[in-house]
Design an enzyme around this catalytic site. Structure first.
Site, mmCIF file in Angstrom:
data_model
loop_
_atom_site.group_PDB
_atom_site.id
_atom_site.type_symbol
_atom_site.label_atom_id
_atom_site.label_comp_id
_atom_site.label_asym_id
_atom_site.label_seq_id
_atom_site.Cartn_x
_atom_site.Cartn_y
_atom_site.Cartn_z
ATOM 1 N N LYS A 1 -22.853 -34.276 -3.575
ATOM 2 C CA LYS A 1 -21.690 -33.388 -3.800
ATOM 3 C C LYS A 1 -21.010 -33.063 -2.475
ATOM 4 C CE LYS A 1 -22.412 -28.809 -4.337
ATOM 5 N NZ LYS A 1 -21.669 -27.927 -3.406
ATOM 6 N N ASN A 2 -21.812 -32.710 -1.467
ATOM 7 C CA ASN A 2 -21.229 -32.208 -0.214
ATOM 8 C C ASN A 2 -20.698 -33.307 0.685
ATOM 9 O OD1 ASN A 2 -21.750 -29.749 -1.251
ATOM 10 N ND2 ASN A 2 -23.496 -29.288 0.063
ATOM 11 N N CYS B 1 -18.263 -15.338 -1.397
ATOM 12 C CA CYS B 1 -18.984 -15.742 -2.603
ATOM 13 C C CYS B 1 -20.299 -14.964 -2.585
ATOM 14 C CB CYS B 1 -19.208 -17.242 -2.626
ATOM 15 S SG CYS B 1 -20.383 -17.736 -1.388
ATOM 16 N N ARG C 1 -18.327 -15.941 4.049
ATOM 17 C CA ARG C 1 -17.861 -17.332 4.213
ATOM 18 C C ARG C 1 -16.478 -17.382 4.898
ATOM 19 N NH1 ARG C 1 -20.553 -20.346 0.244
ATOM 20 N NH2 ARG C 1 -20.133 -22.221 1.475
ATOM 21 N N ASP D 1 -29.845 -24.891 1.651
ATOM 22 C CA ASP D 1 -29.623 -25.260 0.243
ATOM 23 C C ASP D 1 -30.913 -25.608 -0.483
ATOM 24 O OD1 ASP D 1 -26.411 -26.929 0.764
ATOM 25 O OD2 ASP D 1 -27.035 -24.834 0.771
ATOM 26 N N ARG E 1 -21.851 -26.611 -11.265
ATOM 27 C CA ARG E 1 -21.028 -26.906 -10.086
ATOM 28 C C ARG E 1 -21.688 -27.999 -9.243
ATOM 29 N NH1 ARG E 1 -18.783 -22.019 -6.625
ATOM 30 N NH2 ARG E 1 -18.099 -23.869 -5.513
HETATM 31 C C1 EPZ Z 1 -21.484 -26.274 3.526
HETATM 32 O O1 EPZ Z 1 -20.771 -25.074 3.338
HETATM 33 C C2 EPZ Z 1 -22.076 -26.623 2.165
HETATM 34 N N1 EPZ Z 1 -21.004 -26.770 1.191
HETATM 35 C C3 EPZ Z 1 -23.036 -25.508 1.702
HETATM 36 O O2 EPZ Z 1 -23.632 -25.949 0.494
HETATM 37 C C4 EPZ Z 1 -24.125 -25.354 2.754
HETATM 38 O O3 EPZ Z 1 -24.969 -24.304 2.365
HETATM 39 C C5 EPZ Z 1 -23.485 -25.050 4.110
HETATM 40 O O4 EPZ Z 1 -22.558 -26.110 4.463
HETATM 41 C C6 EPZ Z 1 -24.504 -24.928 5.224
HETATM 42 O O5 EPZ Z 1 -25.253 -26.105 5.309
HETATM 43 C C7 EPZ Z 1 -20.292 -27.915 1.179
HETATM 44 O O6 EPZ Z 1 -20.510 -28.811 1.971
HETATM 45 C C8 EPZ Z 1 -19.227 -28.010 0.130
HETATM 46 P P1 EPZ Z 1 -20.722 -23.713 7.067
HETATM 47 P P2 EPZ Z 1 -19.782 -24.541 4.511
HETATM 48 O O7 EPZ Z 1 -19.290 -23.677 7.458
HETATM 49 O O8 EPZ Z 1 -19.113 -25.680 5.179
HETATM 50 C C9 EPZ Z 1 -20.325 -19.441 9.056
HETATM 51 C C10 EPZ Z 1 -24.271 -25.843 -1.751
HETATM 52 O O9 EPZ Z 1 -25.190 -25.194 -2.254
HETATM 53 N N2 EPZ Z 1 -18.916 -19.813 9.297
HETATM 54 O O10 EPZ Z 1 -21.618 -24.734 7.710
HETATM 55 O O11 EPZ Z 1 -18.952 -23.467 3.919
HETATM 56 C C11 EPZ Z 1 -20.611 -19.248 7.574
HETATM 57 O O12 EPZ Z 1 -20.284 -17.937 7.173
HETATM 58 C C12 EPZ Z 1 -23.378 -25.199 -0.712
HETATM 59 O O13 EPZ Z 1 -24.020 -27.050 -1.989
HETATM 60 C C13 EPZ Z 1 -18.126 -18.983 10.078
HETATM 61 O O14 EPZ Z 1 -18.584 -17.933 10.555
HETATM 62 O O15 EPZ Z 1 -20.846 -23.889 5.489
HETATM 63 C C14 EPZ Z 1 -22.092 -19.521 7.488
HETATM 64 O O16 EPZ Z 1 -22.795 -18.345 7.844
HETATM 65 C C15 EPZ Z 1 -23.658 -23.705 -0.565
HETATM 66 N N3 EPZ Z 1 -16.833 -19.327 10.312
HETATM 67 C C16 EPZ Z 1 -22.317 -20.582 8.582
HETATM 68 O O17 EPZ Z 1 -21.156 -20.546 9.420
HETATM 69 C C17 EPZ Z 1 -16.268 -20.473 9.798
HETATM 70 O O18 EPZ Z 1 -15.083 -20.745 10.050
HETATM 71 C C18 EPZ Z 1 -22.457 -21.998 8.037
HETATM 72 O O19 EPZ Z 1 -21.326 -22.241 7.235
HETATM 73 C C19 EPZ Z 1 -17.091 -21.309 8.996
HETATM 74 C C20 EPZ Z 1 -18.408 -20.969 8.766
#
Ligand code: EPZ
Length: 424
Positions: free
Chosen positions: A22-23, A117, A122, A309, A401
């Site tokens: 998915k990701n 969420c 996020r 995850d 999802r």
């Molecule tokens: C991706 O989300 C995945 N989703 C998530 O999977 C996964 O948990 C996550 O990466 C971490 O591995 C998809 O790929 C669609 P991040 P993403 O940006 O990109 C902070 C699932 O279950 N952050 O790596 O949104 C954020 O708040 C889902 O399949 C900022 O502060 O995750 C978090 O604490 C859930 N500022 C951390 O970084 C930003 O601009 C990691 O988030 C962006 C992120």
């Protein structure tokens, strides 16, 4: 309300085939917007709500998407909008990564700010900071971010990510493919899904090097074209079944699992007493002694550490573990909501901020529980397989999802599990 009903105590055996990730699919569908000519054929696409949402998003912008089985045929030659529909972006945070491709190709993108969420606020500040580094102006107003490239288009730049954000790395990498000059992303996310995205971008004519490492270099090109790409297997779906096999299996085989995407999970379940054997087409797992995992200390972190995850799923497995385990969730602020649901099944787990302390018990008891995010939903299914009696899992829109036919796959492995819709 639709629910999954599980009668616990049935061992699972046989083999299950893992679908496309998915990701990886989500950013790849967004990246297809970069092709000003030709057609993309994306293969091994799982049937998921989030994937259909992303397909709907790029279609709303003017792309054409034809689905034949698990192959998506995409043409993005006639994009007519740079503003994805508000409801689609609000519904799924991942659609924020269409900003990079729109900005790169059309010099503009108008994006609704994704809401928070269940698992945390996020934010998208790193996405915005990265795109601004490439010369874009970002104006935040009324819940939208209006991105505008400078005259002459985006320019390559050096971008340091304070957090190796998966989404921000994807957005900046895609924006940089058509920028003038070289972009260097430092402290980039190293997830296999980002490597898969980079491989698709390069097949489209981009020049991306270093994906999967801390530093990604992108040399801008003048145009990109459609390409054929097969999506990598979903390591989180694979990990979910491997964990189920470690507690309730008689040696299940997880076909299409890529073991080197699962190193921390395989290490942890072996530390807990389960056995694993990988071959070129998948991974087999045998349960721990007495099907109870030995106590573990698990700390989630960015790839290649133990994935957030797969945190809820191992919490479920350790709820009947031998001794006291600790889980530290370092990635998201609020990702222990499954604990309250597991407690309804008798689990003895204390949560203190980002730390969960699990006192393993002999037996969980079936109960009515509700999924709070998609991985929590999978964890509750695993708990239901382990528990005495019947467990009913609600909140299935979360599971739909991110899991393609989870119930059918567990049924095929011999679990006593079924899904009933509202009116049954
Ligand atoms: C991706 O989300 C995945 N989703 C998530 O999977 C996964 O948990 C996550 O990466 C971490 O591995 C998809 O790929 C669609 P991040 P993403 O940006 O990109 C902070 C699932 O279950 N952050 O790596 O949104 C954020 O708040 C889902 O399949 C900022 O502060 O995750 C978090 O604490 C859930 N500022 C951390 O970084 C930003 O601009 C990691 O988030 C962006 C992120």
């Amino acid at each position: 309300m639709a629910k999954i009903i599980i009668e616990g105590g049935h061992r699972i055996e046989g083999s299950v085939r893992i679908g496309g990730a998915k990701n990886a699919v989500l950013p790849i569908l967004a990246a297809s917007l970069l092709a000003s000519s030709g057609t993309s054929h994306i293969e091994d696409v799982p049937s998921l709500l989030d994937v259909r949402n992303m397909a709907e998003t790029i279609t709303a912008l003017g792309a054409t998407v034809q689905v034949t089985g698990s192959t998506y045929q995409i043409r993005a030659t006639d994009i007519r909008s740079v503003e994805p529909p508000l409801d689609l972006v609000r519904r799924m945070r991942a659609s924020f990564v269409v900003a990079g491709p729109l900005l790169a190709r059309f010099g503009e993108a108008v994006m609704a700010l994704p809401g928070g969420c269940n698992i945390g606020p996020r934010p998208v500040d790193l996405h915005i900071k990265g795109l601004e580094a490439l010369g874009a102006r970002a104006v935040i107003e009324g819940g939208f971010v209006h991105f505008k490239a400078p005259r002459g288009g985006l320019r390559g730049a050096r971008v340091y990510l304070d957090i190796p954000s998966v989404g921000a790395t994807q957005n900046i990498m895609m924006a940089a493919t058509l920028a003038k000059g070289q972009t260097i992303i430092e402290n980039a996310a190293k997830e296999p899904e980002n490597v898969d995205l980079a491989n698709y971008l390069n097949a489209m004519g981009a020049r991306v090097r270093g994906a999967g490492t801390d530093t990604i270099r992108i040399d801008g090109v003048s145009a990109m074209h459609g390409a054929t790409h097969t999506v990598i297997p979903d390591r989180i779906e694979a990990g979910t079944f491997l964990l189920a096999g470690a507690v309730m299996g008689n040696g299940i085989y997880v076909e299409n699992a890529v073991s080197n995407h699962l190193t921390p999970l395989l290490a942890k379940i072996q530390e807990a007493g389960a056995e694993v054997a990988d071959d070129v087409t998948g991974v087999r797992v045998w349960p721990a002694e007495g099907s109870r995992l030995r106590a573990l200390d698990v700390k989630t972190h960015y790839y290649p550490a133990y994935p957030t995850d797969l945190q809820a799923q191992i919490v479920a497995g350790l709820a009947m573990g031998l001794g006291t385990s600790t889980i530290t969730e370092t990635v998201f602020e609020n990702r222990f909501m499954h604990v309250a649901e597991l407690r309804r099944m008798g689990a003895e787990i204390q949560v203190e901020g980002r730390l969960a302390i699990i006192d393993g018990i002999e037996k969980l008891s079936g109960a009515q529980v509700t999924a709070t995010d998609l991985r929590a939903g999978a964890a509750l299914v695993i708990a239901g397989l382990m528990a005495d009696g019947y467990t009913e899992v609600m909140g299935l829109h979360h599971i739909d999802r991110g899991y393609d036919n989870l119930v059918g796959k567990f049924q095929a492995l011999g679990a006593n599990i079924r899904r009933v819709e509202d009116d049954e």
